[in-house]
Design a protein around this motif. Structure first.
Motif, PDB file in Angstrom:
ATOM      1  N   ASP A 224       0.823  -1.210   0.000  1.00  0.00           N
ATOM      2  CA  ASP A 224       0.000   0.000   0.000  1.00  0.00           C
ATOM      3  C   ASP A 224       0.858   1.262   0.000  1.00  0.00           C
ATOM      4  O   ASP A 224       0.482   2.286  -0.582  1.00  0.00           O
ATOM      5  CB  ASP A 224      -0.918   0.025   1.232  1.00  0.00           C
ATOM      6  N   MET A 225       2.007   1.187   0.656  1.00  0.00           N
ATOM      7  CA  MET A 225       2.907   2.343   0.735  1.00  0.00           C
ATOM      8  C   MET A 225       3.905   2.390  -0.414  1.00  0.00           C
ATOM      9  O   MET A 225       4.788   3.250  -0.432  1.00  0.00           O
ATOM     10  CB  MET A 225       3.649   2.320   2.080  1.00  0.00           C
ATOM     11  N   GLY A 226       3.772   1.468  -1.370  1.00  0.00           N
ATOM     12  CA  GLY A 226       4.668   1.470  -2.516  1.00  0.00           C
ATOM     13  C   GLY A 226       5.932   0.665  -2.320  1.00  0.00           C
ATOM     14  O   GLY A 226       6.858   0.737  -3.147  1.00  0.00           O
ATOM     15  N   GLY A 227       6.014  -0.106  -1.242  1.00  0.00           N
ATOM     16  CA  GLY A 227       7.211  -0.890  -0.967  1.00  0.00           C
ATOM     17  C   GLY A 227       7.034  -2.348  -1.341  1.00  0.00           C
ATOM     18  O   GLY A 227       6.016  -2.762  -1.899  1.00  0.00           O
ATOM     19  N   SER A 228       8.048  -3.133  -1.029  1.00  0.00           N
ATOM     20  CA  SER A 228       8.023  -4.571  -1.262  1.00  0.00           C
ATOM     21  C   SER A 228       9.203  -5.181  -0.515  1.00  0.00           C
ATOM     22  O   SER A 228       9.995  -4.465   0.115  1.00  0.00           O
ATOM     23  CB  SER A 228       8.114  -4.888  -2.756  1.00  0.00           C
ATOM     24  N   PHE A 229       9.325  -6.491  -0.589  1.00  0.00           N
ATOM     25  CA  PHE A 229      10.511  -7.156  -0.034  1.00  0.00           C
ATOM     26  C   PHE A 229      11.742  -6.932  -0.909  1.00  0.00           C
ATOM     27  O   PHE A 229      12.864  -7.174  -0.473  1.00  0.00           O
ATOM     28  CB  PHE A 229      10.270  -8.664   0.085  1.00  0.00           C
ATOM     29  N   VAL A 230      11.513  -6.536  -2.169  1.00  0.00           N
ATOM     30  CA  VAL A 230      12.623  -6.270  -3.088  1.00  0.00           C
ATOM     31  C   VAL A 230      12.456  -4.875  -3.674  1.00  0.00           C
ATOM     32  O   VAL A 230      11.346  -4.338  -3.749  1.00  0.00           O
ATOM     33  CB  VAL A 230      12.683  -7.315  -4.222  1.00  0.00           C
TER      34      VAL A 230
END
Length: 443
Positions: A224-230
């Motif tokens: 949702d915040m535009g992040g990811s694990f990569v």
């Protein structure tokens, strides 16, 4: 391909050696494609659950239909628990005795594709038109360098479960569940107060244990915040601001606001189910399959008519209408060595058909379809809970497409446990997780 995991590289190397010194007939039905009776043999490795006595009706229909249309093919189906399948496939690769077809957990696909075990299925999927009948991000997860290497089967999404009766008792509108982190905290507090006389101890049951469900139920907040694990280059990003903020929020639910259990660092799916079904928790993030099978939320006598489903509340400042959810699914693959690829594809077409996926939801494991056309079935408008699954599917996202996913998820979950147990701050734990991921990363 620069490096691959030691386990997979050894398995692949051994399979190549054995292939060079063995005749096809010596390596089993999966390789020769023919049994002693002269019939073509299709060797399939599938998960155990769809064949259990109370869930097997959909698979019985598929097997009967396949055999009727393919009388010259003998089905040889081995049922394997999902937890054991990856290990058994690695052993089979080393022994040059892989099946023709297998149902892999979607998170493993990149790893198996990277070592060249899988047959491309593009010519089949182009002809069948499968790609247009799946959510775009789901289909993208099975495509590598323009080639399709698997077909998603039935799957699941995650949503917010909440108690409508407690919402009413607290003076809240049951049709307006919490949509943001702040609202989740506020509503949790009010539901705990409203339900304290009937045994409600927690506003929100949090998955924080060492289980993939912990990753799958908190990844939507990161997305949702535009992040990811990569990151955008496909490198580990476990200590990125989005991940740190998510773990800080999880910590605050337990330690600051005290709306989640103090032992959340131990709580896996079963513990969260128990908190909901026992009436101790008013809300939780749960999987779509848990409503009708597994936890059987809809069948709990004490909760009938008291539960509803909604999108997962988003981080403050994000758009609730775009609330992400994690989608999980198995992927049907054909191994490159198979001599019965056409027959294997006919099996895959049956077990991924919209009709079969609807049957799985109705009479099988309770997993939901990923074929979009399956949602024309009226079962999905028969209950508002089911309608929620359909509504959130467009925002569903699969796990990152990387052969390092298990390393990332395990490192992340361990960090969460360290934080929720009070041993480290979110930044400290995720810096450590990032270092571990970087040290063990495979390109």
């Amino acid at each position: 391909m620069k490096k691959i995991s030691k386990f997979l590289s050894v398995a692949l190397g051994l399979s190549m050696v054995l292939a060079g010194c063995s005749s096809k007939e010596e390596t089993g039905g999966g390789v020769s494609g023919e049994n002693e009776d002269g019939k073509k043999e299709l060797v399939i490795w599938d998960w155990t659950d769809p064949y259990l006595d109370d869930k097997k009706k959909p698979m019985d229909i598929v097997m009967d239909s396949y055999q009727a249309e393919n009388p010259n093919v003998e089905l040889n189906i081995e049922k394997i628990t999902n937890d054991s399948l990856r290990t058994k496939l690695m052993a089979a690769a080393s022994a040059n005795n892989l099946p023709d077809v297998a149902f892999l957990d979607g998170q493993w696909l990149a790893e198996f594709q990277a070592v060249g075990m899988l047959a491309p299925l593009t010519e089949y999927t182009d002809e069948s038109g499968h790609a247009s009948d799946y959510p775009e991000k789901v289909w993208d997860s099975v495509v590598f360098d323009g080639e399709v290497y698997g077909v998603p089967g039935d799957g699941d999404v995650r949503s917010l479960l909440y108690r409508t009766d407690l919402m009413e008792k607290a003076g809240l509108d049951p049709a307006s569940p919490p949509k943001t982190w702040d609202e989740l905290i506020d509503v949790s507090t009010k539901l705990m107060e409203a339900g304290k006389d009937e045994g409600v101890k927690y506003g929100f049951a949090l998955n924080g244990g060492d289980s993939e469900h912990t990753s799958m139920r908190s990844l939507p907040w990161i997305w949702d915040m535009g992040g990811s694990f990569v990151d955008e280059e496909g490198q580990p990003a476990l200590n990125s601001p989005e991940v740190v903020d998510t773990v800080q929020f999880m910590s605050d639910l337990v330690k600051k606001y005290k709306v989640s259990p103090s032992d959340s660092y131990l709580n896996k799916k079963v513990e969260v189910q128990g908190l909901v079904n026992s009436g101790q928790s008013a809300m939780a993030i749960v999987g779509s399959w848990e409503w009708r099978s597994d936890a059987s939320f809809l069948a709990q006598e004490g909760l009938k008519g008291k539960l509803a489903s909604a999108p997962i509340p988003v981080p403050n400042g994000e758009d609730p209408d775009k609330a992400a959810t994690a989608v999980g699914y198995g992927v049907w693959v054909v191994f490159d060595h198979s001599k019965v690829k056409d027959e294997a594809w006919e099996w895959i077409e049956k077990v991924t058909s919209p009709e079969h996926q609807v049957n799985i939801f109705k009479d099988g494991t309770g997993n939901m379809p990923l074929r979009l056309s399956a949602y024309e079935d009226p079962i999905f408008t028969s209950d508002p809970v089911f309608q929620t699954f359909v509504d959130i599917l467009p925002n569903a996202q699969p796990r990152p497409k990387t052969l390092n996913y298990e390393l990332l998820s395990q490192s992340y979950r361990q960090a969460i446990q360290l934080v929720l147990s009070g041993e480290m701050t979110p930044q400290e734990a995720l810096d450590e997780a990032q270092a571990k991921a970087e040290a063990e990363w495979k390109e």
